[in-house]
Write a protein that holds these residues in place. Structure first.
Motif, PDB file in Angstrom:
ATOM      1  N   THR A   1      -3.564 -15.229  -1.023  1.00  0.00           N
ATOM      2  CA  THR A   1      -2.962 -16.533  -0.746  1.00  0.00           C
ATOM      3  C   THR A   1      -3.899 -17.468   0.017  1.00  0.00           C
ATOM      4  O   THR A   1      -3.692 -18.672   0.003  1.00  0.00           O
ATOM      5  CB  THR A   1      -1.673 -16.353   0.088  1.00  0.00           C
ATOM      6  N   ASN A   2      -4.913 -16.911   0.663  1.00  0.00           N
ATOM      7  CA  ASN A   2      -5.759 -17.718   1.543  1.00  0.00           C
ATOM      8  C   ASN A   2      -6.984 -18.239   0.786  1.00  0.00           C
ATOM      9  O   ASN A   2      -7.832 -17.467   0.360  1.00  0.00           O
ATOM     10  CB  ASN A   2      -6.195 -16.844   2.732  1.00  0.00           C
ATOM     11  N   SER A   3      -7.090 -19.538   0.648  1.00  0.00           N
ATOM     12  CA  SER A   3      -8.221 -20.116  -0.095  1.00  0.00           C
ATOM     13  C   SER A   3      -9.524 -20.061   0.704  1.00  0.00           C
ATOM     14  O   SER A   3     -10.584 -20.409   0.185  1.00  0.00           O
ATOM     15  CB  SER A   3      -7.904 -21.563  -0.470  1.00  0.00           C
ATOM     16  N   MET A   4      -9.450 -19.600   1.957  1.00  0.00           N
ATOM     17  CA  MET A   4     -10.654 -19.464   2.779  1.00  0.00           C
ATOM     18  C   MET A   4     -11.350 -18.115   2.583  1.00  0.00           C
ATOM     19  O   MET A   4     -12.362 -17.847   3.216  1.00  0.00           O
ATOM     20  CB  MET A   4     -10.314 -19.651   4.259  1.00  0.00           C
ATOM     21  N   PHE A   5     -10.812 -17.256   1.744  1.00  0.00           N
ATOM     22  CA  PHE A   5     -11.500 -15.994   1.449  1.00  0.00           C
ATOM     23  C   PHE A   5     -12.720 -16.304   0.585  1.00  0.00           C
ATOM     24  O   PHE A   5     -12.604 -17.019  -0.412  1.00  0.00           O
ATOM     25  CB  PHE A   5     -10.590 -15.039   0.686  1.00  0.00           C
ATOM     26  N   ASP A   6     -13.875 -15.747   0.961  1.00  0.00           N
ATOM     27  CA  ASP A   6     -15.042 -16.035   0.131  1.00  0.00           C
ATOM     28  C   ASP A   6     -15.770 -14.782  -0.338  1.00  0.00           C
ATOM     29  O   ASP A   6     -16.820 -14.879  -0.990  1.00  0.00           O
ATOM     30  CB  ASP A   6     -16.006 -16.987   0.854  1.00  0.00           C
ATOM     31  N   TYR A   7     -15.217 -13.614  -0.024  1.00  0.00           N
ATOM     32  CA  TYR A   7     -15.848 -12.375  -0.490  1.00  0.00           C
ATOM     33  C   TYR A   7     -14.751 -11.347  -0.656  1.00  0.00           C
ATOM     34  O   TYR A   7     -13.855 -11.239   0.176  1.00  0.00           O
ATOM     35  CB  TYR A   7     -16.884 -11.910   0.557  1.00  0.00           C
ATOM     36  N   PHE A   8     -14.836 -10.600  -1.757  1.00  0.00           N
ATOM     37  CA  PHE A   8     -13.775  -9.654  -2.089  1.00  0.00           C
ATOM     38  C   PHE A   8     -14.380  -8.284  -2.389  1.00  0.00           C
ATOM     39  O   PHE A   8     -15.468  -8.192  -2.968  1.00  0.00           O
ATOM     40  CB  PHE A   8     -12.984 -10.149  -3.304  1.00  0.00           C
ATOM     41  N   LEU A   9     -13.668  -7.250  -1.996  1.00  0.00           N
ATOM     42  CA  LEU A   9     -14.166  -5.892  -2.178  1.00  0.00           C
ATOM     43  C   LEU A   9     -13.061  -4.993  -2.694  1.00  0.00           C
ATOM     44  O   LEU A   9     -11.879  -5.246  -2.467  1.00  0.00           O
ATOM     45  CB  LEU A   9     -14.663  -5.312  -0.840  1.00  0.00           C
ATOM     46  N   TRP A  10     -13.471  -3.942  -3.374  1.00  0.00           N
ATOM     47  CA  TRP A  10     -12.556  -2.865  -3.739  1.00  0.00           C
ATOM     48  C   TRP A  10     -13.042  -1.579  -3.090  1.00  0.00           C
ATOM     49  O   TRP A  10     -14.230  -1.261  -3.118  1.00  0.00           O
ATOM     50  CB  TRP A  10     -12.513  -2.666  -5.256  1.00  0.00           C
ATOM     51  N   TYR A  11     -12.076  -0.859  -2.506  1.00  0.00           N
ATOM     52  CA  TYR A  11     -12.339   0.436  -1.905  1.00  0.00           C
ATOM     53  C   TYR A  11     -11.487   1.472  -2.620  1.00  0.00           C
ATOM     54  O   TYR A  11     -10.375   1.191  -3.056  1.00  0.00           O
ATOM     55  CB  TYR A  11     -11.980   0.440  -0.416  1.00  0.00           C
TER      56      TYR A  11
END
Lengths: 111, 112
Positions: free
Chosen positions: B26-36
């Motif tokens: 929901t947050n448009s300020m996220f700029d990096y995504f990961l999967w664990y």
């Protein structure tokens, strides 16, 4: 290889006891984190630290404190353990804004 | 307020087929995504990541897709193997912080 170790894999404590969970990383990482993992809730951040003697509250800090006297070591303290603190506790470290590396976890049971 | 959501708590896939795990944020300020990936009684291990300036990142059998306009992230595993059976967490890092915000996880089971 990054290595993050946690002092205990399994721990059983009584309500009201003071509990220390230790975490050590060997990669000279600046950042260290403590999470707890509960079914259906994912991983929730308790506390984190950007540097020695620095600490910041995460999303669920109530009932916990932390200590970072040396760069490689980050301790989580339960001042007076309660049954709702029964959980899997995970420590992680990272270098700046980068991937976090996790330890194996400590499964704590509070009776 | 859950900023990173994994709406499917579990997924069952036959060996050799594609596994698709989904994540919404929901947050448009996220700029990096990961999967664990996490096995029982072990800590999560990093699998794959993607920066917000990309829409796809591939590493062997694992591909992560990012749709910024939909605020949606997915992990594709193909072909799926029994050893892929684990809980998968997506996580996001807000701009200018080091904090990871985790989803609630999806348990993947790959059966023969």
């Amino acid at each position: 290889d990054v290595k993050v170790t946690q002092s205990s894999r399994y721990l059983v404590k009584r309500t009201g006891e003071k509990v220390f969970l230790e975490c050590v990383q060997d990669m000279d990482h600046e950042n260290m984190f403590w999470y707890r993992q509960d079914p259906g809730l994912g991983l929730r951040l308790i506390y984190f630290s950007y540097d020695v003697k620095m600490k910041e509250k995460g999303d669920i800090p109530e009932g916990y404190s932390v200590s970072r006297e040396k760069k490689e070591r980050f301790s989580l303290i339960l001042e007076s353990a309660s049954t709702n603190q029964t959980s899997m506790y995970l420590c992680a470290s990272s270098l700046g804004t980068s991937t976090q590396y996790f330890g194996p976890g400590t499964r704590l049971l509070v009776l | 307020d859950q900023q990173v959501k994994q709406n499917s708590p579990s997924l069952s896939v036959q060996e050799g087929r594609i596994s698709i795990l989904n994540c919404d944020y929901t947050n448009s300020m996220f700029d990096y995504f990961l999967w664990y990936k996490k096995y029982p009684a072990e800590g999560p291990t990093f699998l794959i990541s993607i920066s917000s300036i990309k829409d796809k990142n591939e590493d062997g059998r694992f591909t992560v897709f990012l749709n910024k306009s939909a605020k949606h992230l997915s992990l594709h595993i193909v072909p799926s193997q029994p050893g892929d059976s684990a809980v998968y967490f997506c996580a996001a890092i807000p701009y200018n912080t080091d904090k990871l915000i985790f989803g609630t996880g999806t348990r993947l089971q790959v059966f023969p």
